[in-house]
Design a protein around this motif. Structure first.
Motif, PDB file in Angstrom:
ATOM      1  N   MET A  83     -44.144 -32.789   8.340  1.00 40.47           N
ATOM      2  CA  MET A  83     -43.874 -32.608   6.447  1.00 40.47           C
ATOM      3  C   MET A  83     -44.319 -31.333   6.931  1.00 40.47           C
ATOM      4  O   MET A  83     -45.757 -30.514   7.592  1.00 40.47           O
ATOM      5  CB  MET A  83     -44.419 -33.411   5.568  1.00 40.47           C
ATOM      6  N   LYS A  84     -43.935 -30.288   5.742  1.00 41.69           N
ATOM      7  CA  LYS A  84     -45.217 -29.139   5.841  1.00 41.69           C
ATOM      8  C   LYS A  84     -44.782 -28.704   3.981  1.00 41.69           C
ATOM      9  O   LYS A  84     -45.027 -29.386   3.356  1.00 41.69           O
ATOM     10  CB  LYS A  84     -43.539 -28.386   5.974  1.00 41.69           C
ATOM     11  N   ALA A  85     -46.073 -27.710   4.031  1.00 38.32           N
ATOM     12  CA  ALA A  85     -46.440 -27.593   2.769  1.00 38.32           C
ATOM     13  C   ALA A  85     -45.003 -27.897   1.818  1.00 38.32           C
ATOM     14  O   ALA A  85     -44.414 -26.590   1.376  1.00 38.32           O
ATOM     15  CB  ALA A  85     -47.664 -26.626   2.418  1.00 38.32           C
ATOM     16  N   GLY A  86     -45.459 -28.571   0.280  1.00 38.45           N
ATOM     17  CA  GLY A  86     -44.477 -28.128  -0.311  1.00 38.45           C
ATOM     18  C   GLY A  86     -43.954 -29.524  -0.093  1.00 38.45           C
ATOM     19  O   GLY A  86     -42.814 -29.805  -1.679  1.00 38.45           O
ATOM     20  N   ASP A  87     -43.338 -30.252   0.346  1.00 39.07           N
ATOM     21  CA  ASP A  87     -42.385 -31.581   0.148  1.00 39.07           C
ATOM     22  C   ASP A  87     -43.970 -32.503  -0.185  1.00 39.07           C
ATOM     23  O   ASP A  87     -44.721 -32.416  -0.446  1.00 39.07           O
ATOM     24  CB  ASP A  87     -42.759 -32.015   2.163  1.00 39.07           C
TER      25      ASP A  87
END
Length: 222
Positions: A83-87
């Motif tokens: 996962m990445k920031a904002g997900d």
């Protein structure tokens, strides 16, 4: 009740464990040791719910989870690790039988540390130390130990690190079996906490019962 959260940050803790920090919904409350059902907020994944434990403090501004990825499993934890920031993710109301019932011996295996980590962090924050708490933490290899430096710094915590597949300085080589329990200087009249892979939990709970640890003094999920 469902809540949609946005990932604020993700950082690796070991080769296969990530710490994920999310925004916190207004009024969302949990107690140390509790978990929630957790799913990815994306097509094809919203019904793939998995239980994960909160590892942030109950009064923190954010919600935090410490999650181990299992690429050989069904893909959910593997996806979480990428996962990445904002997900986004979806969580439900908190649940769980693991809670802080005072000083005692904590026996954790691998990612089974997470509910205990929440309890230890909250206890340290409220009391200043962890006098009377002992953590027996079992892993396969040294690289699998989650947050070793933090655990070693916790004031008053007696820490035993066991490795089943390696023999390294500062750790005990072996498993949590009858010989280990009998030689560890434990007080079987005190409270025990237990969380780990199901086969380990079953084995250790049987060993503890044989040594007089009654169900009302064994804190675990049922």
């Amino acid at each position: 009740m469902s809540h949609t959260l946005s990932l604020q940050a993700i950082r690796p803790l070991t080769h296969n464990v990530q710490e994920l920090t999310f925004d916190r919904p207004d009024g969302y409350e949990f107690t140390p040791g509790q978990a929630t059902d957790f799913a990815l907020d994306r097509d094809g994944w919203r019904e793939e719910k998995r239980p994960f434990t909160f590892t942030s403090l109950p009064d923190a501004e954010h919600l935090q989870f410490t999650i181990k990825s299992y690429p050989s499993h069904d893909g959910v934890t593997e996806q979480i690790g990428m996962m990445k920031a904002g997900d986004g993710v979806i969580i439900e109301d908190p649940w769980g039988a693991i809670e802080d019932k005072g000083p005692g011996t904590i026996i954790a295996g691998g990612a089974g540390l997470t509910p205990m980590l929440s309890i230890l962090r909250a206890r340290q924050a409220s009391h200043g130390d962890l006098d009377g708490y002992r953590l027996i933490f079992s892993n396969s290899r040294e690289k699998d130990i989650i947050l070793r430096e933090e655990l070693e710094r916790m004031p008053g915590l007696a820490l035993d690190l066991l490795l089943s597949e390696e023999d390294t300085q500062g750790t005990h080589h072996g498993q949590i079996d009858a010989d280990y329990l009998d030689g560890a200087g434990l007080d079987f009249s005190e409270t025990f906490y237990l969380c780990g892979p199901p086969p380990m939990e079953e084995d250790v709970s049987t060993l503890l019962a044989a040594r007089g640890v009654s169900e009302d003094r064994l804190v675990r999920e049922h």
